[in-house]
Design an enzyme around this catalytic site. Structure first.
Site, PDB file in Angstrom:
ATOM      1  N   LYS A 216      34.177  11.869 -20.434  1.00 33.09           N
ATOM      2  CA  LYS A 216      34.863  10.797 -20.487  1.00 33.09           C
ATOM      3  C   LYS A 216      35.611  10.583 -21.929  1.00 33.09           C
ATOM      4  O   LYS A 216      35.264  11.405 -22.935  1.00 33.09           O
ATOM      5  CB  LYS A 216      34.341   9.427 -20.270  1.00 33.09           C
ATOM      6  CG  LYS A 216      34.020   9.244 -18.974  1.00 33.09           C
ATOM      7  CD  LYS A 216      33.137   8.035 -18.583  1.00 33.09           C
ATOM      8  CE  LYS A 216      33.280   7.802 -16.944  1.00 33.09           C
ATOM      9  NZ  LYS A 216      32.345   6.590 -16.553  1.00 33.09           N
ATOM     10  N   ARG A 250      25.377  11.262 -13.553  1.00 38.03           N
ATOM     11  CA  ARG A 250      26.616  11.547 -12.831  1.00 38.03           C
ATOM     12  C   ARG A 250      27.595  12.534 -13.667  1.00 38.03           C
ATOM     13  O   ARG A 250      27.924  11.996 -14.951  1.00 38.03           O
ATOM     14  CB  ARG A 250      27.396  10.447 -12.561  1.00 38.03           C
ATOM     15  CG  ARG A 250      28.782  10.565 -11.589  1.00 38.03           C
ATOM     16  CD  ARG A 250      29.320   9.190 -11.124  1.00 38.03           C
ATOM     17  NE  ARG A 250      30.582   9.521 -10.375  1.00 38.03           N
ATOM     18  CZ  ARG A 250      31.665   9.835 -11.094  1.00 38.03           C
ATOM     19  NH1 ARG A 250      31.930   9.898 -12.397  1.00 38.03           N
ATOM     20  NH2 ARG A 250      32.703  10.047 -10.169  1.00 38.03           N
TER      21      ARG A 250
HETATM   22  C1  8Y4 Z   1      37.398  12.018 -18.004  1.00 40.40           C
HETATM   23  C2  8Y4 Z   1      36.606  12.236 -16.930  1.00 40.40           C
HETATM   24  C3  8Y4 Z   1      38.012  10.871 -17.976  1.00 40.40           C
HETATM   25  C4  8Y4 Z   1      36.002  11.338 -16.014  1.00 40.40           C
HETATM   26  C5  8Y4 Z   1      37.718   9.956 -17.218  1.00 40.40           C
HETATM   27  C6  8Y4 Z   1      36.821  10.089 -16.421  1.00 40.40           C
HETATM   28  C7  8Y4 Z   1      31.529   6.274 -13.025  1.00 40.40           C
HETATM   29  C8  8Y4 Z   1      31.346   6.097 -11.814  1.00 40.40           C
HETATM   30  C9  8Y4 Z   1      33.510   6.964 -12.320  1.00 40.40           C
HETATM   31  C10 8Y4 Z   1      30.417   5.814 -14.000  1.00 40.40           C
HETATM   32  C11 8Y4 Z   1      29.426   5.370 -11.546  1.00 40.40           C
HETATM   33  C12 8Y4 Z   1      35.549   8.637 -14.418  1.00 40.40           C
HETATM   34  C13 8Y4 Z   1      32.974   6.600  -9.748  1.00 40.40           C
HETATM   35  C14 8Y4 Z   1      35.525   7.439 -13.937  1.00 40.40           C
HETATM   36  N1  8Y4 Z   1      32.648   6.709 -13.580  1.00 40.40           N
HETATM   37  N2  8Y4 Z   1      30.242   5.920 -10.985  1.00 40.40           N
HETATM   38  N3  8Y4 Z   1      32.595   6.616 -11.126  1.00 40.40           N
HETATM   39  N4  8Y4 Z   1      29.333   5.254 -12.968  1.00 40.40           N
HETATM   40  N5  8Y4 Z   1      28.277   4.909 -10.963  1.00 40.40           N
HETATM   41  N6  8Y4 Z   1      36.303   8.929 -15.483  1.00 40.40           N
HETATM   42  O1  8Y4 Z   1      30.130   5.870 -15.118  1.00 40.40           O
HETATM   43  O2  8Y4 Z   1      34.564   9.822 -14.137  1.00 40.40           O
HETATM   44  S1  8Y4 Z   1      34.995   7.802 -12.289  1.00 40.40           S
END
Ligand code: 8Y4
Length: 271
Positions: A216, A250
């Site tokens: 993230k 996750r």
């Molecule tokens: C780079 C990589 C930039 C990933 C943004 C992202 C969570 C989640 C997501 C979380 C739970 C994401 C579906 C966002 N994040 N579910 N989901 N907890 N429970 N962004 O933190 O990965 S999606």
């Protein structure tokens, strides 16, 4: 918890799961399945399948599109792999259908606030992860810096406490609940690190904590690294979360995350 993104706009893996030559987006089930298999071999006990990109600014998808993306993958995983299937959705229809096809955990970034989602859960034995989000996926990060949290930790805690209470009141047993402070969902980098630092506070609710920091922007902003270079930073953040009692991580990178979990377990049990 390994991540399978069944979305065409997902930079992490969705694009690679597109069947080449198809004009409309079709997930290659075999590719998704081998990805899931590899994550299980690396030690994943959950696979989170998502068809609605909740990344900041991502396009919304129809319920039918979401079903078409996730259901075939859930069916394939549940018939072939011994792993707990999680579905990343806020749609009651997708929840019901996913549970019918073998999903055992609903990962709802909207914490069962969508109309009908509590009912979908009550009618099943599935577990649910209640996550905190400020605002809506399309705009939350635009507003994050203006979002004044009196105290981000207190606000997120109070939101999750109220959602847990509500679910218990609706007849969803405590043993079926997970909580998640929702790193990156309508939060600035400083908010995210403060939540990480105070994560242990959330164990007061006596509900297992799930966290997602993998790749993230909270990692990218302090390391200056692009999405594909954030593994070490993500594992470092994970180590702090584990030390504060997080029970499920996750992640896009299961093998490295499992190493961090094993090191944490050895550290925690040393005497
Ligand atoms: C780079 C990589 C930039 C990933 C943004 C992202 C969570 C989640 C997501 C979380 C739970 C994401 C579906 C966002 N994040 N579910 N989901 N907890 N429970 N962004 O933190 O990965 S999606």
């Amino acid at each position: 918890m390994g991540i399978i993104n069944a979305t065409p706009d997902s930079f992490s893996d969705g694009a690679q799961l597109q069947r080449s030559g198809a004009d409309s987006f079709k997930i290659d089930i075999d590719k998704a399945l081998s990805r899931a298999e590899a994550m299980v071999a690396d030690g994943a006990t959950f696979i989170d399948v998502g068809g609605e990109s909740t990344r900041p600014g991502a396009a919304t998808v129809s319920e039918q599109e979401e079903l078409d993306r996730v259901i075939p993958i859930i069916k394939a995983i549940s018939t072939r792999l011994d792993v707990c299937i999680s579905v990343d959705t806020s749609s009651p229809t997708v929840m019901r259908e996913a549970i019918n096809c073998g999903a055992e955990l609903i990962n709802d970034v909207r914490a069962l606030l969508s109309p009908g989602s509590i009912e979908a859960l009550i009618a099943s034995k599935a577990a649910v992860c209640l996550m905190h989000m400020q605002g809506k996926p399309g705009t939350m990060q635009k507003n994050a810096s203006q979002t004044s949290y009196e105290s981000v930790v207190e606000e997120v805690f109070e939101f999750l406490r109220a959602r847990v209470e509500h679910c218990l009141g609706q007849g969803i047993q405590r043993s079926r609940l997970l909580i998640d402070p929702g790193f990156g969902f309508g939060k600035t980098v400083q908010h995210n690190y403060l939540l990480l630092k105070k994560l242990a506070h959330f164990s007061e609710l006596e509900i297992p904590i799930l966290i997602g920091v993998s790749r993230k922007s909270m990692i990218g902003e302090v390391t200056g690294r692009t999405v594909d270079q954030r593994l070490a930073g993500s594992v470092a953040a994970t180590t702090f979360a584990l030390a504060s009692g997080a029970k499920i991580i996750r992640t896009h990178d299961v093998a490295a995350t499992m190493d961090a979990i094993r090191v944490n377990l050895a550290y925690s049990s040393a005497e």
